[in-house]
Design an enzyme around this catalytic site. Structure first.
Site, PDB file in Angstrom:
ATOM      1  N   LEU A 438      -4.827   0.715   2.371  1.00 15.96           N
ATOM      2  CA  LEU A 438      -4.737   1.357   3.610  1.00 15.96           C
ATOM      3  C   LEU A 438      -3.734   2.405   3.595  1.00 15.96           C
ATOM      4  O   LEU A 438      -2.917   2.723   2.917  1.00 15.96           O
ATOM      5  CB  LEU A 438      -3.901   0.210   4.631  1.00 15.96           C
ATOM      6  CG  LEU A 438      -4.730  -1.254   4.761  1.00 15.96           C
ATOM      7  CD1 LEU A 438      -3.376  -2.293   5.727  1.00 15.96           C
ATOM      8  CD2 LEU A 438      -5.870  -1.085   5.237  1.00 15.96           C
ATOM      9  N   ASP A 439      -4.417   3.690   4.617  1.00 11.12           N
ATOM     10  CA  ASP A 439      -3.588   4.597   4.723  1.00 11.12           C
ATOM     11  C   ASP A 439      -2.176   4.164   5.201  1.00 11.12           C
ATOM     12  O   ASP A 439      -1.881   3.220   5.539  1.00 11.12           O
ATOM     13  CB  ASP A 439      -4.148   5.269   5.896  1.00 11.12           C
ATOM     14  CG  ASP A 439      -5.542   6.199   5.583  1.00 11.12           C
ATOM     15  OD1 ASP A 439      -5.684   6.330   4.197  1.00 11.12           O
ATOM     16  OD2 ASP A 439      -6.118   6.645   6.513  1.00 11.12           O
ATOM     17  N   MET A 440      -1.250   5.222   4.733  1.00 11.68           N
ATOM     18  CA  MET A 440      -0.052   4.987   4.723  1.00 11.68           C
ATOM     19  C   MET A 440       0.459   4.656   6.294  1.00 11.68           C
ATOM     20  O   MET A 440       1.179   3.850   6.610  1.00 11.68           O
ATOM     21  CB  MET A 440       0.971   6.201   4.320  1.00 11.68           C
ATOM     22  CG  MET A 440       2.415   6.127   4.517  1.00 11.68           C
ATOM     23  SD  MET A 440       3.399   7.532   3.858  1.00 11.68           S
ATOM     24  CE  MET A 440       3.193   8.709   5.303  1.00 11.68           C
ATOM     25  N   THR A 442      -1.497   3.386   8.526  1.00 15.03           N
ATOM     26  CA  THR A 442      -2.232   2.061   9.107  1.00 15.03           C
ATOM     27  C   THR A 442      -1.440   0.926   8.675  1.00 15.03           C
ATOM     28  O   THR A 442      -1.015   0.733   7.631  1.00 15.03           O
ATOM     29  CB  THR A 442      -3.481   2.244   8.777  1.00 15.03           C
ATOM     30  OG1 THR A 442      -4.401   3.548   8.958  1.00 15.03           O
ATOM     31  CG2 THR A 442      -4.416   1.069   9.204  1.00 15.03           C
TER      32      THR A 442
END
Length: 591
Positions: A438-440, A442
């Site tokens: 997951l993106d940082m 998110t």
């Protein structure tokens, strides 16, 4: 149109003579005349506290002084009649639509008075000469300068090359060469067939005559046959030589014409290289210590690469250069987009953006030396004080609820991450741990593997799109569509990583299914079901004008930053690697 001066207690400008122009002198002794680009504020800034450190240009919240300067610049852009440029903001305006990035730099004079400078990235309305904006580092559009003259010479070479390449004489010579080659090949092939027949006939004669003739007579026949064979070979050699000569003569004509083109291309190459190096020498950048370094040296030291096209033409370097040249102390800065968004990028009218990394990071790294600059927030660990919530664990898997602003895997500067935390908690884990990321920014469900078999089994499900995922987002506006699929191919912005751009030529397929949940206080709650897993896919598909044209709340790259990115991975379903049963997890979104 110039703004009128302000006479607030801490921002009083004195002018030479009766002309009250923001381009005139402050203090009556510095930046005299219309060449000055220093503007006074139109509003009272006496109650605004000056920032302690200068803006970190690649990740910032605009300071109140920068916001005020930006608003005054935007007012000028709305009201000015100094130039005509189609920003895409007026219906029916003629010309190519080109939105632009503008920048403001709040500065302090040696006597402690405050003002601001303004700049535009690149040229504006086809010129670099604007009384409101600081000049470029080097004006490539100066009609008296070397660049346009040298460029004109190179363009003339281009036209000559194009003319020669499209020349009917060259086309005719090439066609003649091809025809000569074909004719020569046909003649030689025809003669080989004839000689093969002759050879077969001589063989029959030998066989027949050897039987019926006496030895003496046979030897006479054999001698004659040998002469025929030599005669055929000689005839072929003569034809071959003649064909070779014909081809060489035809090729000579082609080569002469091509050599003219090659010579012109070599001349163009040398002139282009010389012009490029001469251009590099013009881009000399100052820093706060009054040290100068040219763009080539800056990029060689930073990345060991040749400066990209347009390096030094952005607003930030122009603003700092002018400030240093005129003994103005930089206080804070901001850059904003004005106009319609480009077709590939996500740029919102009047929104603030950081400086680009590909072109500006090496240059500003030099130019900011000697200034006390805000700390780089990207070097600070956003996961400090945050814990990982374990929502499921067995002998094969760990499923966590990742907080927002928490790395999935170690970064370049920050090692603290889900991977590091779990490996420290479970040192017995073997094989790959991270199955997906997951993106940082998110939050939400992240599935981790405890051994190689579990990792491969679940990763295969991701690869073959057998994992069901659902994200929830809050969009910063209301959309009319209730459901659909967004299909916009993505690739990284080479000049501004990690931003992504829409690119139909080089981008990778990126598809997102969506379903609107509801409208809440002017914002849209939405479910996303990504069919592919590209970097920033949901963020770009939300914000891009060809997507939903509504960024996710708190998106600091494609929208407006708030307390957090309102994007949450709330549901996942997949087959367990050992039980082979479908398992699913769901966590309510925290916003």
């Amino acid at each position: 149109m110039q703004s009128s001066p302000s006479y607030s207690r801490q921002n009083k400008f004195s002018f030479n003579g009766d002309e009250a122009r923001t381009s005139d002198v402050y203090d009556g002794s510095f930046l005299r005349g219309s060449s000055s680009r220093l503007h006074s504020f139109n509003t009272d800034i006496s109650l605004i506290e000056k920032p302690r450190k200068f803006t970190f240009p690649f990740y910032y919240e605009p300071h109140a002084l920068s916001i005020m300067a930006a608003k005054e610049l935007q007012k000028y852009l709305i009201e000015q009649d100094d130039f005509v440029h189609n920003f895409g903001l007026r219906d029916g305006q003629e010309g190519l639509v080109i939105g632009k990035m503008f920048g403001v730099l709040v500065v302090e004079t040696p006597s402690g008075e405050m003002g601001y400078l303004a700049a535009c990235s690149g040229k504006l309305a086809g010129t670099n000469k604007h009384h409101y904006f600081v000049p470029p580092i080097f004006d490539m559009l100066d009609e008296e300068g070397f660049f346009l003259k040298e460029e004109s010479t190179i363009n003339q070479l281009n036209r000559e090359i194009e003319k020669l390449e499209a020349n009917e004489e060259l086309e005719s010579a090439i066609a003649d060469l091809e025809k000569t080659n074909e004719t020569a090949s046909a003649k030689l092939a025809e003669m080989r067939v004839l000689h093969k027949q002759n050879k077969a006939e001589r063989k029959q004669i030998r066989t027949h005559r050897k039987i019926i003739l006496a030895e003496t007579k046979y030897k006479e026949v054999e001698a004659d046959l040998i002469k025929q064979s030599y005669r055929d070979q000689h005839e072929y050699d003569v034809l071959k030589a003649q064909c070779k000569l014909d081809v060489e003569q035809a090729k000579f004509v082609v080569d002469q014409l091509r050599e003219q083109i090659a010579s012109l291309k070599e001349t163009r190459k040398q002139k282009s290289a010389a012009l490029q190096h001469k251009l590099f020498d013009q881009y000399q950048f100052l820093n706060a210590c009054k040290e100068t370094k040219n763009v080539l040296a800056i990029f060689e030291e930073a990345n060991n690469i040749t400066p990209p096209a347009g390096a030094g033409e952005c607003a930030a370097p122009k603003l700092l250069q002018y400030a240093y040249q005129n003994d103005l102390k930089p206080v804070c800065m901001a850059e904003f987009w004005w106009g319609a968004s480009p077709s590939s990028e996500v740029r919102k009218h009047k929104s603030f953006y950081p400086a680009c990394r590909g072109k500006c990071e090496p240059i500003l790294g030099h130019m900011l030396q000697g200034l006390e600059v805000d700390e780089n927030p990207m070097l600070q660990n956003p996961a400090v004080g945050k814990e990982l919530e374990i929502i499921f664990e067995d002998e094969d898997l760990i499923v966590i609820n990742k907080p927002a602003e928490f790395l999935s895997v170690p970064g370049i500067h920050i090692q603290d991450s889900v991977q590091q935390r779990i490996l420290a908690r479970n040192p017995e884990i073997t094989g790959p741990l991270i199955i997906h990321r997951l993106d940082m920014s998110t939050s939400g469900i992240l599935v981790l593997a405890k051994h190689k078999h579990a990792h491969q089994f679940i990763q295969d499900q991701f690869i073959h799109h057998k994992v069901r995922k659902r994200y929830t987002a809050l969009l910063d506006g209301m959309i009319t569509q209730t459901a659909g699929i967004i299909d916009l191919p993505l690739r990284v912005d080479l000049d501004d990583r990690p931003r992504q751009v829409v690119c139909y030529e080089y981008g990778k397929v990126a598809q997102t299914e969506f379903e609107v949940v509801g409208i809440e206080n002017g914002k849209t709650r939405i479910h996303y079901f990504p069919l592919t897993g590209r970097t920033h896919q949901l963020r770009v598909h939300s914000a891009h004008q060809l997507g939903l044209n509504t960024p996710i709340v708190g998106d600091d790259l494609y929208g407006t930053r708030t307390n957090r990115l309102h994007l949450h991975a709330g549901f996942i379903s997949f087959v367990h690697p050992v039980s082979r049963k479908v398992i699913e997890f769901e966590i309510a979104d925290p916003f």
